[in-house]
Design an enzyme around this catalytic site. Structure first.
Site, mmCIF file in Angstrom:
data_model
loop_
_atom_site.group_PDB
_atom_site.id
_atom_site.type_symbol
_atom_site.label_atom_id
_atom_site.label_comp_id
_atom_site.label_asym_id
_atom_site.label_seq_id
_atom_site.Cartn_x
_atom_site.Cartn_y
_atom_site.Cartn_z
ATOM 1 N N PRO A 220 58.674 112.626 -3.071
ATOM 2 C CA PRO A 220 60.218 113.020 -3.719
ATOM 3 C C PRO A 220 59.606 114.115 -4.067
ATOM 4 C CG PRO A 220 59.385 111.752 -4.678
ATOM 5 C CD PRO A 220 58.222 111.089 -3.785
ATOM 6 N N LEU A 221 58.369 115.173 -3.687
ATOM 7 C CA LEU A 221 57.407 115.676 -4.720
ATOM 8 C C LEU A 221 56.903 117.389 -3.764
ATOM 9 C CD1 LEU A 221 55.682 114.533 -7.466
ATOM 10 C CD2 LEU A 221 58.018 114.986 -7.601
ATOM 11 N N HIS B 133 58.821 99.197 7.266
ATOM 12 C CA HIS B 133 58.677 100.618 6.808
ATOM 13 C C HIS B 133 57.996 101.456 7.802
ATOM 14 C CE1 HIS B 133 54.105 101.234 4.484
ATOM 15 N NE2 HIS B 133 55.233 102.190 4.451
ATOM 16 N N TYR C 31 49.431 99.277 1.553
ATOM 17 C CA TYR C 31 48.389 100.118 0.824
ATOM 18 C C TYR C 31 47.367 99.302 0.349
ATOM 19 C CZ TYR C 31 53.088 102.739 0.729
ATOM 20 O OH TYR C 31 54.146 103.297 0.666
#
Ligand SMILES: NC(=O)c1ccc[n+]([C@@H]2O[C@H](COP(=O)([O-])OP(=O)(O)OC[C@H]3O[C@@H](n4cnc5c(N)ncnc54)[C@H](OP(=O)(O)O)[C@@H]3O)[C@@H](O)[C@H]2O)c1
Length: 290
Positions: free
Chosen positions: A207-208, A126, A51
């Site tokens: 999750p959205l 990952h 990230y």
């Protein structure tokens, strides 16, 4: 509270990806976002060594940011930091995968140094690397557990067979599965069912799943969207955000679910954490669908 292995965590975590990739906020807002989540009861933060912004950034920027935010907050022992290894960035913004055991061992050691811990609380592989037998990548996690570099292990972007293989290699040190799962992407049911059966924490990523973008449309478009319409309707009835309804829906799917919504603003981090207190009733759950 929910459990990741034997560690109790708040039911909603924080996905730290938006804090350190393209479009990331400045340092002050990023730190304020982490602190807002912690103030609201979040005790699980998900990050990864990959990230970082492509080109200008460096592997581990996201982990360093989380470490700085926790140091400034002062109660870092209460927080489970889950990081991941096995992916990287290309200068043009792409994502690579590297499941080479030697790479994973070095990557985890570097992550521990950046996080400033002797042992990483939760280290996740990952993504399976098609060029490396999955058992060999998992073997690196086994070595890291034996060496004390990581306390527990997780896997991500996996199917049922890969979860079973991970369980065979890692035993009860395998504590979590992180897969994509949201109102828009519900095809992870078999993996969720296996996690529930085995008592593995299931961390839905994204999750959205686009509901935040759908909220920008007008009211009629929002409620007509077949993926999100019911979420907007329940949100309107309850006087809460549709994002909070989406997270409460995920929490209601199974007691092993711990969603990790991303946020780059304190307001969104706070709002999402509030899903922990939103209990949906049978009628609402029926409306939102399986
Ligand atoms: N394992 C993997 O392969 C993988 C892949 C992708 C992601 N992940 C993990 O999963 C985490 C979550 O995924 P994600 O960040 O891609 O997507 P997401 O959680 O589905 O959506 C994040 C976006 O939703 C907005 N948002 C969050 N809470 C909100 C709220 N209560 N109200 C309104 N808007 C809200 C945020 O806006 P603001 O930016 O304005 O705050 C952010 O832009 C990541 O941070 C990362 O840790 C893992």
């Amino acid at each position: 509270m929910r459990y990741v292995g034997d560690i109790a965590v708040g039911p909603v975590g924080l996905g730290a990806m938006p804090l350190s990739i393209e479009g990331r906020p400045d340092e002050a807002r990023a730190v304020a976002t982490v602190h807002a989540a912690l103030d609201a009861g979040v005790t699980l933060i998900d990050t990864a060594d990959s990230y970082h912004v492509p080109g200008g950034g460096a592997p581990g920027d996201g982990e360093l940011l989380v470490a700085r935010a926790l140091a400034a907050y002062g109660h870092r022992d209460r927080v489970l930091v889950a990081t991941k290894g096995g992916r990287g960035r290309t200068p043009d913004g792409g994502w690579t995968v590297n499941g080479d055991p030697g790479h994973l061992r070095r990557a985890a050691e570097a992550s521990a140094r950046r996080l400033g811990v002797e042992a990483i609380g939760l280290y996740q592989l990952h993504k399976p690397d098609p060029a490396v037998p999955y058992a060999e990548s998992l073997g690196a996690l086994r070595d890291l557990l034996d060496a004390g570099t990581i306390r527990t292990a997780g896997v991500s972007n996996v199917d049922v067979a890969q979860i079973r293989l991970a369980r065979a290699v890692l035993g009860d040190k395998l504590v979590s599965v992180q897969n994509r799962y949201s109102p828009a992407v519900r095809d992870g049911e078999p993996e969720l069912a296996l996690c529930t059966e085995l008592g593995l924490a299931f961390l839905p990523w994204s999750p959205l799943g686009g509901i935040s973008r759908s909220a920008l449309d007008g009211p009629s478009a929002r409620e007509a969207d077949p993926r999100f319409g019911a979420f907007h309707r329940v949100a309107r009835e309850r006087g809460v955000s549709p994002q909070r309804v989406a997270l409460a829906w995920a929490l209601a799917r199974s007691p092993v679910v711990v969603p990790i919504p991303g946020a780059s603003r304190p307001e969104t981090a706070r709002d999402s954490a509030g899903a922990a207190e939103l209990v949906l009733d049978e009628r609402e759950l029926a409306l939102l669908g399986p």
